[in-house]
Design an enzyme around this catalytic site. Structure first.
Site, PDB file in Angstrom:
ATOM      1  N   ASN A 165     -51.046 -10.385  42.046  1.00  0.00           N
ATOM      2  CA  ASN A 165     -51.531  -9.855  40.669  1.00  0.00           C
ATOM      3  C   ASN A 165     -52.362  -8.485  40.701  1.00  0.00           C
ATOM      4  OD1 ASN A 165     -50.568 -12.157  39.280  1.00  0.00           O
ATOM      5  ND2 ASN A 165     -52.302 -13.142  39.291  1.00  0.00           N
ATOM      6  N   HIS A 238     -52.382 -22.132  41.405  1.00  0.00           N
ATOM      7  CA  HIS A 238     -53.405 -20.765  41.430  1.00  0.00           C
ATOM      8  C   HIS A 238     -54.180 -20.940  40.038  1.00  0.00           C
ATOM      9  CE1 HIS A 238     -51.453 -19.284  44.701  1.00  0.00           C
ATOM     10  NE2 HIS A 238     -50.147 -19.290  44.405  1.00  0.00           N
TER      11      HIS A 238
END
Length: 325
Positions: A165, A238
């Protein structure tokens, strides 16, 4: 109840995060915004709507940024497949998108609610968050907290040190870390403890019904991908960790740190450089007059795995019961 805007790029673990946010009574899910990341913006937005349809979730969904601020687009097809959510049957959307861009949805929602009540939970690249900050800086002082999934202090999954990310849009991530608001970084060091273990999968499958089947298919596909790519016995969940922390702030421990995102290194771009303040055995530097150290990011360290699993099971049970009504 904690008011939440979930900014995501579904994504298998994003799907579980959506269900946990919608299925837990401690969370008031104000809306879902999408950002290009695990797949293109078209695909992840469709996936968000499909997850809502599969689980009977009815909240606004707004489509956001289609590319990073500076970098070229990167997707994670090796983990999430051609659709971004391969594995489960993806139902047709049950409602239309919110007409606003995700950035405007975030701004409008934060400004419409009382100050210090809305939590931003970005679990994909931070592009929408950076754009919202730029367009309406007043949101920074009004947001209660930013609980983001990204980064790491020991490892990466895109490069040896960079997590996906942050790597995808490091400029946006650096802007989010530097803003004057409360940030919790939920990185790989924490989320690799949040595994969809055989025990957790068995508990979810035992619930039965379409939500349970959908989650089972999610874990079947991503579990195989993680075994092949990372040699994990079970896939990490996650993104749901960020939601879990708002449900129960004691579900993981944190330590304060100064977090900087490397933007220029040939081999280290996208790395979160984490300078801990008070953690024994971890690097600490007081900084210099030219670059004052800023220990104000809470970095997640240790997860209570059993309580996390219980939250996921409870959410699937509640969504299943709601669908049956």
């Amino acid at each position: 109840m904690e008011k939440v805007i979930l900014d995501c790029d579904p994504g298998h673990d994003d799907a579980i995060a959506i269900m946990l946010a919608a299925g837990n009574p401690a969370i008031d899910l104000l809306g879902i915004t999408t950002v290009a990341g695990n797949q293109t913006i078209e695909k992840v937005t469709r996936n968000a709507l499909s997850v809502c349809a599969a689980a009977g979730i009815h909240v606004p969904v707004a489509r956001g940024a289609s590319a990073p601020l500076v970098a070229s687009q990167v997707v994670a097809e090796d983990i999430h497949g051609a659709t971004g959510l391969d594995g489960p049957a993806l139902p047709e959307p049950a409602f239309a998108l919110d007409p606003r861009h995700a950035v405007d949805f975030i701004i409008d929602t934060v400004m419409a609610h009382e100050s210090n009540t809305v939590n931003l939970v970005p679990v994909g690249p931070l592009t929408n968050i950076a754009l919202a900050m730029r367009k309406e800086p007043r949101i920074i002082e009004r947001v209660k907290s930013v609980v983001l999934m990204g980064g790491a202090h020991t490892r990466g999954n895109m490069t040896p040190h960079a997590e996906f990310n942050i790597y995808v849009d490091p400029e946006a991530a650096e802007a989010a870390f530097r803003a004057d608001w409360n940030v919790t970084m939920v990185g790989l060091d924490l989320t690799h403890q949040a595994l969809a273990s055989a025990e957790l999968q068995a508990r979810v499958r035992a619930i039965g019904g379409p939500v349970s089947e959908f989650v089972g298919a999610v874990w079947d596909f991503v579990g195989a991908a993680y075994r092949e790519v990372y040699e994990f016995e079970a896939p990490p969940v996650h993104d749901a960790c960020c939601v879990a922390a708002l449900i129960d702030p004691t579900i993981f421990t944190t330590a304060m740190a100064d977090v900087r995102v490397e933007l220029r290194g040939e081999w280290t771009r996208g790395t979160t450089v984490v300078n801990f303040r008070d953690v024994p055995g971890m690097h600490h530097s007081s900084g210099s007059a030219e670059r004052q150290t800023d220990f104000r990011t809470a970095v997640a360290l240790q997860l209570d795995q059993q309580r996390f699993a219980d939250q996921v099971v409870d959410a699937v049970e509640r969504l299943t019961a709601n669908l049956a009504k």
